[in-house]
Design an enzyme around this catalytic site. Structure first.
Site, PDB file in Angstrom:
ATOM      1  N   ASP A  66       0.765  -1.053  -0.023  1.00 26.99           N
ATOM      2  CA  ASP A  66      -0.085  -0.050  -0.119  1.00 26.99           C
ATOM      3  C   ASP A  66       0.743   1.248  -0.049  1.00 26.99           C
ATOM      4  O   ASP A  66       2.219   1.265   0.287  1.00 26.99           O
ATOM      5  CB  ASP A  66      -0.881  -0.130   1.238  1.00 26.99           C
ATOM      6  CG  ASP A  66      -0.254  -0.554   2.427  1.00 26.99           C
ATOM      7  OD1 ASP A  66       0.825  -0.421   2.692  1.00 26.99           O
ATOM      8  OD2 ASP A  66      -0.846  -1.000   3.278  1.00 26.99           O
ATOM      9  N   ASN A 135      -7.275  -2.703  14.508  1.00 31.18           N
ATOM     10  CA  ASN A 135      -8.595  -2.877  14.213  1.00 31.18           C
ATOM     11  C   ASN A 135      -8.896  -4.074  13.365  1.00 31.18           C
ATOM     12  O   ASN A 135      -9.884  -4.423  12.843  1.00 31.18           O
ATOM     13  CB  ASN A 135      -9.174  -1.739  13.600  1.00 31.18           C
ATOM     14  CG  ASN A 135      -8.813  -1.453  12.204  1.00 31.18           C
ATOM     15  OD1 ASN A 135      -7.611  -2.233  11.715  1.00 31.18           O
ATOM     16  ND2 ASN A 135      -9.184  -0.488  11.538  1.00 31.18           N
ATOM     17  N   HIS A 137      -7.011  -4.539  10.359  1.00 31.78           N
ATOM     18  CA  HIS A 137      -6.898  -4.447   8.889  1.00 31.78           C
ATOM     19  C   HIS A 137      -5.620  -5.205   8.312  1.00 31.78           C
ATOM     20  O   HIS A 137      -4.788  -5.322   9.200  1.00 31.78           O
ATOM     21  CB  HIS A 137      -6.894  -2.772   8.393  1.00 31.78           C
ATOM     22  CG  HIS A 137      -5.969  -2.157   8.956  1.00 31.78           C
ATOM     23  ND1 HIS A 137      -5.921  -0.639   9.401  1.00 31.78           N
ATOM     24  CD2 HIS A 137      -4.215  -2.282   9.019  1.00 31.78           C
ATOM     25  CE1 HIS A 137      -4.713  -0.333   9.503  1.00 31.78           C
ATOM     26  NE2 HIS A 137      -3.733  -1.199   9.480  1.00 31.78           N
ATOM     27  N   GLU A 142      -9.594  -1.945   5.682  1.00 30.84           N
ATOM     28  CA  GLU A 142     -10.292  -1.598   6.891  1.00 30.84           C
ATOM     29  C   GLU A 142     -11.681  -2.395   7.087  1.00 30.84           C
ATOM     30  O   GLU A 142     -12.324  -2.660   6.182  1.00 30.84           O
ATOM     31  CB  GLU A 142     -10.660  -0.166   7.036  1.00 30.84           C
ATOM     32  CG  GLU A 142      -9.427   0.740   6.646  1.00 30.84           C
ATOM     33  CD  GLU A 142      -8.624   0.945   8.063  1.00 30.84           C
ATOM     34  OE1 GLU A 142      -8.484  -0.015   8.611  1.00 30.84           O
ATOM     35  OE2 GLU A 142      -7.859   1.784   7.894  1.00 30.84           O
TER      36      GLU A 142
HETATM   37  C1  F6R Z   1       1.471  -1.409   6.098  1.00 34.61           C
HETATM   38  C2  F6R Z   1       0.128  -1.980   6.220  1.00 34.61           C
HETATM   39  C3  F6R Z   1      -0.746  -1.834   7.459  1.00 34.61           C
HETATM   40  C4  F6R Z   1       0.283  -2.222   8.918  1.00 34.61           C
HETATM   41  C5  F6R Z   1      -0.561  -1.962  10.156  1.00 34.61           C
HETATM   42  C6  F6R Z   1       0.271  -2.127  11.303  1.00 34.61           C
HETATM   43  O1  F6R Z   1       2.215  -1.619   4.862  1.00 34.61           O
HETATM   44  O2  F6R Z   1      -0.265  -2.470   5.378  1.00 34.61           O
HETATM   45  O3  F6R Z   1      -1.603  -2.998   7.335  1.00 34.61           O
HETATM   46  O4  F6R Z   1       0.887  -3.326   8.620  1.00 34.61           O
HETATM   47  O5  F6R Z   1      -1.411  -0.723  10.075  1.00 34.61           O
HETATM   48  O6  F6R Z   1       1.107  -1.162  11.290  1.00 34.61           O
HETATM   49  P1  F6R Z   1       2.093  -1.034  12.385  1.00 34.61           P
HETATM   50  O7  F6R Z   1       3.194  -2.155  12.026  1.00 34.61           O
HETATM   51  O8  F6R Z   1       2.871   0.425  12.228  1.00 34.61           O
HETATM   52  O9  F6R Z   1       1.583  -1.280  13.620  1.00 34.61           O
END
Ligand code: F6R
Length: 239
Positions: A66, A135, A137, A142
């Site tokens: 992403d 959450n 995702h 989401e």
């Molecule tokens: C990032 C992504 C997100 C993160 C998630 C956890 O490329 O796709 O799904 O993996 O938001 O983020 P952290 O590791 O910062 O807690």
């Protein structure tokens, strides 16, 4: 789904990096799907060390999950900048082999369709690395009543904006949108590893391990995939 509970963040990072390095050794021109965020940073540090000790990334190709939208690749908060600085610039990978969605694309739908087509034309992702949102995702899919299959432009959840505001001066600066691989784009990977560390991931990991699929916890769709390993530390795992 396999579960690997590690005693702490460092062990989780090392074991996940060992999995990635095995794939790279077995298939030097493999395709890796990569994630950003805090969680994989330790794993990327291990991979940088492994590359200094001879692990060869020269033929590896990568596709990230992403990118914020809109954002310039030169913005230090962009995922392109994150990957260049935390991994790509230190492992001798050919920059042309590293792919991220273009956060400046004038036609985001065309950009997303081209991204899925490029992954397919390249032969598909051998190993997809995922983090998980508090959450539930994955990528920026989401929680919602329905989830989108293909790579797409999405609005970030308020809780994601709040969580990611730690990287910005204030939450007002966090982009409200992102381009993200969709659930099917992720599920097409031949193999998936998901990393989770810390108490704020406990609810999401507990929900995932409950074994009930629900779009209100998007990571549970991974229960349908034949080859997923969850690496989490003890704090993220409610044993
Ligand atoms: C990032 C992504 C997100 C993160 C998630 C956890 O490329 O796709 O799904 O993996 O938001 O983020 P952290 O590791 O910062 O807690």
């Amino acid at each position: 789904m396999k579960l690997c509970v590690c005693k702490n963040y460092d062990e989780m990072s090392r074991r996940a990096a060992e999995t990635v390095s095995r794939v790279v050794r077995e298939k030097p021109n493999c395709i890796l799907g990569l994630a950003t965020g805090s969680t994989p940073l330790g794993m990327y540090r291990c991979l940088v060390d492994m590359s200094r000790n001879g692990l060869d990334f020269s033929e590896v190709r990568t596709y990230n999950l992403d990118e914020y939208y809109p954002i310039k690749p030169t913005n230090p908060q962009s995922y392109r900048y994150f990957m260049d600085h935390n991994l790509f610039g230190q492992i001798g990978i050919d920059p042309d082999n590293t792919h991220l969605l273009n956060g400046e694309a004038s036609d985001p739908a065309a950009e997303c369709a081209a991204y899925d087509a490029a992954i397919e034309a390249d032969g598909g992702i051998d190993l997809q690395v995922l983090g998980i949102g508090g959450n539930g995702h994955i990528g920026f899919n989401e929680p919602a009543e329905g989830l989108i299959c293909e790579t797409h432009l999405t609005a970030l959840a308020e809780s994601t904006i709040e969580a990611n505001s730690r990287f910005f001066q204030s939450s007002a600066e966090v982009p409200r949108h992102a381009l993200t691989m969709g659930i099917q784009s992720i599920m097409r990977a031949r193999r998936i590893i998901l990393l989770a560390s810390g108490q704020n991931k406990r609810d999401a990991i507990t929900g995932l391990l409950n074994g009930r699929i629900t779009t209100s916890l998007p990571a549970t769709l991974l229960l349908l995939h034949p080859d997923v390993t969850v690496f989490c530390d003890e704090e993220a795992y409610r044993g």
